[in-house]
Scaffold this motif. Structure first.
Motif, short mmCIF file in Angstrom:
data_model
loop_
_atom_site.label_atom_id
_atom_site.label_comp_id
_atom_site.label_asym_id
_atom_site.label_seq_id
_atom_site.Cartn_x
_atom_site.Cartn_y
_atom_site.Cartn_z
N LEU A 1 0.81 -1.22 0.00
CA LEU A 1 0.00 0.00 0.00
C LEU A 1 0.84 1.27 0.00
N LEU A 2 1.88 1.32 0.80
CA LEU A 2 2.72 2.52 0.84
C LEU A 2 3.34 2.78 -0.53
N TRP A 3 3.87 1.74 -1.16
CA TRP A 3 4.47 1.87 -2.50
C TRP A 3 3.41 2.32 -3.50
N ILE A 4 2.21 1.75 -3.41
CA ILE A 4 1.15 2.09 -4.36
C ILE A 4 0.77 3.56 -4.24
N HIS A 5 0.56 4.03 -3.01
CA HIS A 5 0.18 5.43 -2.81
C HIS A 5 1.29 6.38 -3.28
N THR A 6 2.53 5.98 -3.05
CA THR A 6 3.66 6.80 -3.51
C THR A 6 3.66 6.93 -5.02
N LYS A 7 3.41 5.81 -5.71
CA LYS A 7 3.38 5.83 -7.17
C LYS A 7 2.22 6.67 -7.70
N ILE A 8 1.06 6.58 -7.04
CA ILE A 8 -0.09 7.37 -7.46
C ILE A 8 0.22 8.86 -7.35
N GLU A 9 0.87 9.26 -6.28
CA GLU A 9 1.24 10.66 -6.10
C GLU A 9 2.22 11.11 -7.18
N GLU A 10 3.17 10.23 -7.51
CA GLU A 10 4.14 10.57 -8.57
C GLU A 10 3.44 10.79 -9.89
N LYS A 11 2.51 9.90 -10.24
CA LYS A 11 1.78 10.04 -11.49
C LYS A 11 0.96 11.32 -11.50
N SER A 12 0.38 11.66 -10.38
CA SER A 12 -0.41 12.88 -10.29
C SER A 12 0.43 14.12 -10.53
N ARG A 13 1.60 14.17 -9.92
CA ARG A 13 2.49 15.33 -10.10
C ARG A 13 2.93 15.45 -11.55
N LEU A 14 3.26 14.32 -12.17
CA LEU A 14 3.71 14.33 -13.55
C LEU A 14 2.61 14.81 -14.49
N GLN A 15 1.37 14.37 -14.25
CA GLN A 15 0.26 14.77 -15.10
C GLN A 15 0.04 16.27 -15.05
N GLN A 16 0.24 16.88 -13.88
CA GLN A 16 0.02 18.31 -13.75
C GLN A 16 1.04 19.11 -14.55
N ARG A 17 2.17 18.47 -14.89
CA ARG A 17 3.21 19.16 -15.66
C ARG A 17 3.03 19.00 -17.15
N ALA A 18 2.06 18.21 -17.60
CA ALA A 18 1.91 17.93 -19.02
C ALA A 18 1.60 19.21 -19.79
N PRO A 19 2.42 19.58 -20.77
CA PRO A 19 2.18 20.80 -21.53
C PRO A 19 1.13 20.59 -22.61
N ILE A 20 0.42 21.62 -22.94
CA ILE A 20 -0.56 21.59 -24.02
C ILE A 20 -0.14 22.61 -25.08
N LYS A 21 -0.08 22.18 -26.31
CA LYS A 21 0.40 23.05 -27.39
C LYS A 21 -0.70 23.99 -27.89
N ASP A 22 -0.27 25.21 -28.26
CA ASP A 22 -1.19 26.21 -28.82
C ASP A 22 -1.00 26.42 -30.31
N PHE A 23 0.11 25.90 -30.87
CA PHE A 23 0.43 26.03 -32.30
C PHE A 23 0.52 27.50 -32.70
N VAL A 24 1.41 28.20 -31.99
CA VAL A 24 1.67 29.61 -32.27
C VAL A 24 3.13 29.79 -32.65
N ASP A 25 3.42 30.89 -33.30
CA ASP A 25 4.80 31.20 -33.70
C ASP A 25 5.75 31.12 -32.52
N GLY A 26 6.88 30.44 -32.74
CA GLY A 26 7.91 30.36 -31.72
C GLY A 26 7.76 29.22 -30.74
N GLU A 27 6.65 28.53 -30.79
CA GLU A 27 6.43 27.42 -29.86
C GLU A 27 7.36 26.26 -30.22
N GLY A 28 7.87 25.57 -29.20
CA GLY A 28 8.81 24.48 -29.43
C GLY A 28 8.12 23.13 -29.58
N PHE A 29 8.59 22.33 -30.54
CA PHE A 29 8.06 20.99 -30.76
C PHE A 29 9.24 20.02 -30.83
#
Length: 255
Positions: A73-101
């Motif tokens: 359980l401790l390992w599982i909850h730790t992994k869930i928290e890690e996935k949550s933090r990573l998802q919050q960092r996911a960038p969304i593209k706007d397709f505007v001049d100068g944006e990096g791909f």
């Protein structure tokens, strides 16, 4: 957009435990139960979506599954928290001049153009260190980039598979590039190996790890010690590549 996970999963002691043929609920956590004749041990996975799975041999009883989950359980909850933090960092593209791909680990700036210089009908090109997208195609930007990536990924992964499969002694009959959801790759029946089109955004050494990882599954379907020994034979530094992918792979999620 990827679904958000709970920020801080907290174990609540005393919640009821329920089990069925395909689902197991322990301490408020719901697991999909998969049984496989090829499994010899129990394995819990926390997917990038936050989905929980437990894979077990057919003869393992529900009580054993519950005990195994409670130990982890401790390992599982730790992994869930890690996935949550990573998802919050996911960038969304706007397709505007100068944006990096990204493409094979390098970031190229986007330039919106009225028309392409070489092929007037082509909506997207990579030229002189820049992605050039027709202004009139911006609304279809994600679709266009996906097709561009998938086309180039097909050739790149076919070459990598041909090189590594021969050295690893793995028979591959088909290489596919497609949307695999939250998996980078898979090795299926009939010698069919598949890769997510997003894998072409990764640095070459990391995408190469994905190739070797999936080819090793052609010999060992689970993540047994024999599987990792096979991976290490061909990529002695697989641990650092695996860690990089776990920590940075989210950066290619928001196309």
């Amino acid at each position: 957009m990827m679904p958000k996970l709970p920020l801080t999963p907290i174990r609540t002691v005393g919640k009821p435990t329920r089990a069925s043929d395909h689902m197991l609920e322990v301490d408020g956590l719901c697991f999909e139960v998969l049984r496989s004749e090829r499994r010899r041990t129990l394995q819990i996975t926390v997917e990038r979506t936050g989905a929980l799975r437990i894979v077990a041999p057919p003869q393992v009883e529900d009580r054993q599954l519950i005990d195994f989950v409670e130990e982890k359980l401790l390992w599982i909850h730790t992994k869930i928290e890690e996935k949550s933090r990573l998802q919050q960092r996911a960038p969304i593209k706007d397709f505007v001049d100068g944006e990096g791909f990204l493409y094979l680990g390098k970031s190229y700036r986007l330039r919106l153009v009225e028309k392409q210089l070489v092929d007037l009908t082509c909506p997207l090109t990579l030229r002189n260190g820049r992605f050039c997208l027709r202004q009139a195609s911006v609304r279809r930007g994600r679709e266009i980039f996906m097709r561009w990536y998938a086309y180039r990924a097909q050739g790149w992964f076919e070459r990598q598979v041909a090189e590594h499969a021969n050295r690893m002694g793995v028979i591959v009959n088909e290489v596919n590039v497609q949307d695999l959801g939250y998996r980078w790759g898979s090795f299926g029946t009939g010698g069919r190996v598949s890769f997510h089109w997003k894998a072409i955004l990764l640095p070459p050494r990391i995408a190469q790890y994905v190739v070797v990882h999936e080819l090793a599954h052609g010999l060992h379907p689970d993540h047994s010690p024999k599987f990792w020994i096979k991976v290490e034979q061909h990529l002695p530094d697989w641990r650092s590549r695996k860690t990089w992918l776990a920590e940075n792979g989210i950066q290619v999620e928001g196309i």
